[in-house]
Design a protein around this motif. Structure first.
Motif, PDB file in Angstrom:
ATOM      1  N   ILE A  46       0.849  -1.192   0.000  1.00  0.00           N
ATOM      2  CA  ILE A  46       0.000   0.000   0.000  1.00  0.00           C
ATOM      3  C   ILE A  46       0.881   1.237   0.000  1.00  0.00           C
ATOM      4  O   ILE A  46       1.927   1.282   0.654  1.00  0.00           O
ATOM      5  CB  ILE A  46      -0.968   0.014   1.206  1.00  0.00           C
ATOM      6  CG1 ILE A  46      -1.870   1.257   1.166  1.00  0.00           C
ATOM      7  CG2 ILE A  46      -0.218  -0.082   2.529  1.00  0.00           C
ATOM      8  CD1 ILE A  46      -2.976   1.266   2.207  1.00  0.00           C
TER       9      ILE A  46
ATOM     10  N   TYR B 256       0.681   5.158   1.021  1.00  0.00           N
ATOM     11  CA  TYR B 256      -0.188   6.030   1.816  1.00  0.00           C
ATOM     12  C   TYR B 256       0.609   7.154   2.457  1.00  0.00           C
ATOM     13  O   TYR B 256       1.846   7.194   2.398  1.00  0.00           O
ATOM     14  CB  TYR B 256      -0.951   5.237   2.878  1.00  0.00           C
ATOM     15  CG  TYR B 256      -0.131   4.517   3.934  1.00  0.00           C
ATOM     16  CD1 TYR B 256       0.549   5.204   4.934  1.00  0.00           C
ATOM     17  CD2 TYR B 256      -0.087   3.119   3.984  1.00  0.00           C
ATOM     18  CE1 TYR B 256       1.254   4.542   5.920  1.00  0.00           C
ATOM     19  CE2 TYR B 256       0.609   2.452   4.961  1.00  0.00           C
ATOM     20  CZ  TYR B 256       1.289   3.162   5.931  1.00  0.00           C
ATOM     21  OH  TYR B 256       1.986   2.501   6.906  1.00  0.00           O
TER      22      TYR B 256
ATOM     23  N   ALA C   8      -6.879   2.685  -2.951  1.00  0.00           N
ATOM     24  CA  ALA C   8      -6.909   2.150  -1.585  1.00  0.00           C
ATOM     25  C   ALA C   8      -7.899   2.942  -0.746  1.00  0.00           C
ATOM     26  O   ALA C   8      -7.710   4.134  -0.503  1.00  0.00           O
ATOM     27  CB  ALA C   8      -5.512   2.206  -0.961  1.00  0.00           C
TER      28      ALA C   8
ATOM     29  N   HIS D 228      -6.906  -0.202   4.687  1.00  0.00           N
ATOM     30  CA  HIS D 228      -5.491  -0.298   5.068  1.00  0.00           C
ATOM     31  C   HIS D 228      -4.825  -1.564   4.553  1.00  0.00           C
ATOM     32  O   HIS D 228      -3.786  -1.517   3.904  1.00  0.00           O
ATOM     33  CB  HIS D 228      -5.376  -0.247   6.603  1.00  0.00           C
ATOM     34  CG  HIS D 228      -3.982  -0.353   7.103  1.00  0.00           C
ATOM     35  ND1 HIS D 228      -3.668  -0.914   8.332  1.00  0.00           N
ATOM     36  CD2 HIS D 228      -2.798   0.007   6.562  1.00  0.00           C
ATOM     37  CE1 HIS D 228      -2.355  -0.873   8.509  1.00  0.00           C
ATOM     38  NE2 HIS D 228      -1.802  -0.326   7.454  1.00  0.00           N
TER      39      HIS D 228
ATOM     40  N   PRO E  77      -3.928  -4.406   2.145  1.00  0.00           N
ATOM     41  CA  PRO E  77      -4.061  -4.493   0.685  1.00  0.00           C
ATOM     42  C   PRO E  77      -4.697  -5.779   0.209  1.00  0.00           C
ATOM     43  O   PRO E  77      -4.948  -6.709   0.985  1.00  0.00           O
ATOM     44  CB  PRO E  77      -2.612  -4.388   0.199  1.00  0.00           C
ATOM     45  CG  PRO E  77      -1.791  -4.872   1.327  1.00  0.00           C
ATOM     46  CD  PRO E  77      -2.527  -4.487   2.580  1.00  0.00           C
TER      47      PRO E  77
ATOM     48  N   ARG F 249      -9.355  -8.342   1.559  1.00  0.00           N
ATOM     49  CA  ARG F 249      -9.777  -6.983   1.242  1.00  0.00           C
ATOM     50  C   ARG F 249     -11.175  -6.964   0.633  1.00  0.00           C
ATOM     51  O   ARG F 249     -11.996  -6.099   0.962  1.00  0.00           O
ATOM     52  CB  ARG F 249      -8.775  -6.349   0.289  1.00  0.00           C
ATOM     53  CG  ARG F 249      -9.100  -4.947  -0.193  1.00  0.00           C
ATOM     54  CD  ARG F 249      -8.925  -3.856   0.889  1.00  0.00           C
ATOM     55  NE  ARG F 249     -10.014  -3.814   1.861  1.00  0.00           N
ATOM     56  CZ  ARG F 249      -9.848  -4.014   3.184  1.00  0.00           C
ATOM     57  NH1 ARG F 249      -8.661  -4.296   3.683  1.00  0.00           N
ATOM     58  NH2 ARG F 249     -10.880  -3.959   4.001  1.00  0.00           N
TER      59      ARG F 249
ATOM     60  N   THR G  54       5.525   3.617   1.513  1.00  0.00           N
ATOM     61  CA  THR G  54       5.115   2.454   0.748  1.00  0.00           C
ATOM     62  C   THR G  54       5.392   1.254   1.630  1.00  0.00           C
ATOM     63  O   THR G  54       6.537   1.032   2.028  1.00  0.00           O
ATOM     64  CB  THR G  54       5.897   2.311  -0.565  1.00  0.00           C
ATOM     65  OG1 THR G  54       5.703   3.488  -1.352  1.00  0.00           O
ATOM     66  CG2 THR G  54       5.430   1.098  -1.346  1.00  0.00           C
TER      67      THR G  54
ATOM     68  N   TYR H 250       0.128  -6.009   8.676  1.00  0.00           N
ATOM     69  CA  TYR H 250      -0.246  -4.601   8.558  1.00  0.00           C
ATOM     70  C   TYR H 250      -0.863  -4.062   9.845  1.00  0.00           C
ATOM     71  O   TYR H 250      -0.692  -2.890  10.188  1.00  0.00           O
ATOM     72  CB  TYR H 250      -1.208  -4.409   7.382  1.00  0.00           C
ATOM     73  CG  TYR H 250      -0.488  -4.480   6.059  1.00  0.00           C
ATOM     74  CD1 TYR H 250       0.012  -3.338   5.461  1.00  0.00           C
ATOM     75  CD2 TYR H 250      -0.270  -5.701   5.434  1.00  0.00           C
ATOM     76  CE1 TYR H 250       0.703  -3.399   4.260  1.00  0.00           C
ATOM     77  CE2 TYR H 250       0.419  -5.775   4.243  1.00  0.00           C
ATOM     78  CZ  TYR H 250       0.914  -4.624   3.657  1.00  0.00           C
ATOM     79  OH  TYR H 250       1.607  -4.700   2.481  1.00  0.00           O
TER      80      TYR H 250
ATOM     81  N   PRO I 142      -4.855   6.468   2.908  1.00  0.00           N
ATOM     82  CA  PRO I 142      -4.526   5.465   1.893  1.00  0.00           C
ATOM     83  C   PRO I 142      -4.627   6.078   0.500  1.00  0.00           C
ATOM     84  O   PRO I 142      -5.554   6.840   0.215  1.00  0.00           O
ATOM     85  CB  PRO I 142      -5.598   4.388   2.093  1.00  0.00           C
ATOM     86  CG  PRO I 142      -6.272   4.711   3.395  1.00  0.00           C
ATOM     87  CD  PRO I 142      -6.131   6.175   3.579  1.00  0.00           C
TER      88      PRO I 142
ATOM     89  N   TYR J 268      -3.140   4.138  -2.833  1.00  0.00           N
ATOM     90  CA  TYR J 268      -3.408   3.032  -3.751  1.00  0.00           C
ATOM     91  C   TYR J 268      -2.714   1.766  -3.280  1.00  0.00           C
ATOM     92  O   TYR J 268      -1.760   1.812  -2.501  1.00  0.00           O
ATOM     93  CB  TYR J 268      -2.967   3.376  -5.185  1.00  0.00           C
ATOM     94  CG  TYR J 268      -1.502   3.707  -5.365  1.00  0.00           C
ATOM     95  CD1 TYR J 268      -0.530   2.711  -5.435  1.00  0.00           C
ATOM     96  CD2 TYR J 268      -1.094   5.030  -5.501  1.00  0.00           C
ATOM     97  CE1 TYR J 268       0.812   3.028  -5.617  1.00  0.00           C
ATOM     98  CE2 TYR J 268       0.245   5.357  -5.678  1.00  0.00           C
ATOM     99  CZ  TYR J 268       1.194   4.356  -5.735  1.00  0.00           C
ATOM    100  OH  TYR J 268       2.521   4.672  -5.908  1.00  0.00           O
ATOM    101  N   PHE J 269      -3.223   0.625  -3.743  1.00  0.00           N
ATOM    102  CA  PHE J 269      -2.570  -0.658  -3.519  1.00  0.00           C
ATOM    103  C   PHE J 269      -1.589  -0.909  -4.665  1.00  0.00           C
ATOM    104  O   PHE J 269      -1.871  -0.597  -5.821  1.00  0.00           O
ATOM    105  CB  PHE J 269      -3.600  -1.781  -3.422  1.00  0.00           C
ATOM    106  CG  PHE J 269      -4.525  -1.638  -2.239  1.00  0.00           C
ATOM    107  CD1 PHE J 269      -4.022  -1.384  -0.979  1.00  0.00           C
ATOM    108  CD2 PHE J 269      -5.905  -1.760  -2.390  1.00  0.00           C
ATOM    109  CE1 PHE J 269      -4.863  -1.249   0.119  1.00  0.00           C
ATOM    110  CE2 PHE J 269      -6.756  -1.633  -1.301  1.00  0.00           C
ATOM    111  CZ  PHE J 269      -6.233  -1.373  -0.043  1.00  0.00           C
TER     112      PHE J 269
END
Length: 558
Positions: A310, A312, A352, A355, A357, A369, A457, A468, A523, A525-526
């Motif tokens: 992820i 963020y 995202a 949180h 991914p 997810r 990242t 995570y 967030p 993007y994944f």
């Protein structure tokens, strides 16, 4: 709200299959395989377009100086790339991303799943010393020694007595790892962890030469003093310029290494890097210029693969205005991720809105997810405005305290930061100051919790969602933003000690909800991997969860 299944363009099924096997079954080790993964020598040579050049060196770009080549201290992607080439732990991920025998030629697991007994193979350090079980015992306890304050120590909390020692509540003798003799190493866990073998493929768990470390505290700072045990050994290290390694003829599996070594440069400019690749000065690049990314992907010159990660921004919860939860939520909702991804990032990344991914399989099937869904709407500007207004009223602010957004040197990070700056101005009327720092300085400041609003990242260290969740337990070294919630802490601790997988996954969903209700991060993007390899290079292994591996590379003769 359930996420649209955009990830399928990046092969959800393939990633789920990978992560489903990263926690090996608790039984005897799988049989050894000739090259331990990757293409067979014959296949790789054929694929590379001819006979492999055993004298060739792989030419790569490290971008920046590795923060440390001491395994548990160098807990970052740059350091890990070099460490994974020069050192090796008990197990190593193969081409199918499964842990396979490495320094350990076999192992057994007790019936209760808590005790692993590893039998080491005959192998040597680059200085000629034998690699022993005593080196592993020393290394594992050293990870947890509170005097070292290693950022990756939390990964060893699964070991019985590990967390207590690291937090100053126990002793080294209480850490349940033991060299039974020179070739037998035993590890006792707090609770069964099916993904433990995957965890110890992480460079944090690489052994260190006990004699060398005890005699020279600066052993990992220069090429001349580095003692390693992996496929390659250090030849030269010009700080902030280059790292050069050569094939280690003392490595136990040296016959699987089909090239002479690796030369890394440190060029932290994507356009310069691309030109070096186009003029055949580099054999591979892991990023491409943002203004060319879509064109390169569409043409097939650049490849895209899934990655459990992820991207963020962290909000430091003790620094105004991010002391207020509604302000934090406003900053998360005010971003148009779709536009950002399509026009700036351009790597086919899923937005995202949570949180954890994509890419972690549920016990009963499906993806963690997708089952957990989204926690907010993308580009929900009106709601963001209301939340900002509410948060400012709660704090008695007529003017929002200044906000500084910090990123490390990179064309892509800079472009993303500039777009976020524009979106916050347009959507919230907030002026955000941008700040750029070199990687080592940025990482040190972020780990010291000095940054107010900073990018990250986070790739998975191992194949389980708890990786995570554990990062944001109170005072966890991965926290970096002073986030603290007692209910969250208690739930993560319960997760770690729950053996039933169905119940454990339910608890992880509950923990993520608490975390996202508090919203201490934004967030974006994944992740995906976007890269280019020269046509004569085959065998680079890019793990969805794990460090890039060059052991099985073959360089075809041009």
């Amino acid at each position: 709200m359930k996420r649209q299944k955009a990830w399928k363009v990046l092969s959800t099924a393939a990633l789920l299959a990978v992560l489903a096997v990263t926690g090996c079954s608790q039984s005897a080790a799988p049989p050894q395989q000739g090259a331990q993964g990757g293409s067979t020598p014959e296949q790789a040579t054929q694929d590379a377009g001819g006979q492999a050049d055993m004298t060739a060196k792989l030419r790569l770009n490290l971008k920046t100086e590795p923060p440390s080549l001491d395994p548990p201290k160098g807990f970052d992607s740059t350091s890990n790339e070099v460490l994974n080439a020069t050192m090796e732990g008990l197990v190593r991920l193969d081409k199918d991303h499964k842990p396979q025998p490495a320094m350990a030629e076999k192992w057994t697991v007790s019936e209760d799943g808590k005790t692993y007994t590893f039998t080491l193979r005959d192998s040597k350090w680059s200085n000629g010393d034998p690699v022993t079980a005593q080196d592993f015992e020393f290394a594992f306890k050293r990870i947890l020694d509170p005097n070292n304050a290693f950022p990756s120590a939390f990964l060893a909390y699964y070991i019985d007595g590990g967390e207590a020692f690291n937090k100053g509540e126990g002793t080294a003798d209480g850490v349940k790892v033991k060299a039974l003799d020179d070739k037998t190493f035993e590890v006792h866990l707090n609770a069964p962890a099916a993904y433990f073998l995957h965890i110890i493929t992480q460079p944090t768990f690489f052994p260190v030469n006990k004699k060398v470390v005890e005699s020279n505290p600066k052993w990992a700072e220069n090429a001349s003093s580095l003692v390693t045990n992996g496929p390659f050994k250090m030849e030269d290290w010009v700080h902030d310029q280059s790292v050069k390694v050569v094939k280690n003829d003392g490595y136990w599996d040296k016959d699987s290494v089909k090239f002479a070594g690796i030369d890394w440069v440190m060029v932290n400019d994507e356009n310069t890097q691309y030109q070096m690749y186009k003029t055949s000065q580099l054999d591979m690049v892991q990023t491409v210029p943002i203004d060319m990314k879509k064109e390169l992907i569409d043409s097939g010159e650049a490849k895209v693969e899934p990655e459990a990660s992820i991207y963020y921004y962290r909000m430091n919860t003790t620094m105004p205005p991010f002391t207020n939860v509604n302000v934090r939520k406003a900053f998360a909702l005010a971003i148009d991720r779709k536009t950002l991804i399509e026009n700036v990032v351009q790597g086919k990344q899923p937005a995202a809105l949570a949180h954890v991914p994509l890419g972690f399989p549920e016990p009963e099937g499906g993806d963690f997810r997708e089952k957990g869904g989204d926690f907010f709407k993308d580009n929900d500007v009106e709601q963001a405005k209301e939340l900002l207004k509410k948060g400012m009223e709660e704090e008695g602010w007529t003017t929002l305290p200044p906000v500084t957004l910090t990123f490390n040197t990179s064309d892509t990070h800079k472009a993303i930061a500039q777009v976020l700056q524009e979106m916050y101005k347009k959507n919230l009327g907030v002026d955000v100051k941008l700040e750029n720092k070199e990687w080592n300085v940025f990482l040190a400041d972020q780990r010291a919790r000095k940054l107010q609003f900073s990018r990250s990242t986070i790739p998975a260290d191992y194949g389980d969602p708890v990786n995570y969740l554990e990062l944001f337990v109170t005072d966890h070294p991965g926290n970096r933003i002073n986030y603290s919630n007692k209910d969250y802490d208690a739930l993560v601790e319960k997760i770690r000690n729950t053996a039933n997988e169905t119940e454990r996954f339910k608890l992880m969903h509950d923990a993520e909800k608490i975390f996202m209700d508090d919203m201490p991060l934004v967030p974006i993007y994944f992740g995906t991997k976007v890269y280019m390899d020269q046509s004569n290079i085959k065998g680079i292994i890019r793990h969805p969860v794990g460090t890039i591996d060059y052991k099985w590379v073959e360089i075809g003769k041009k």
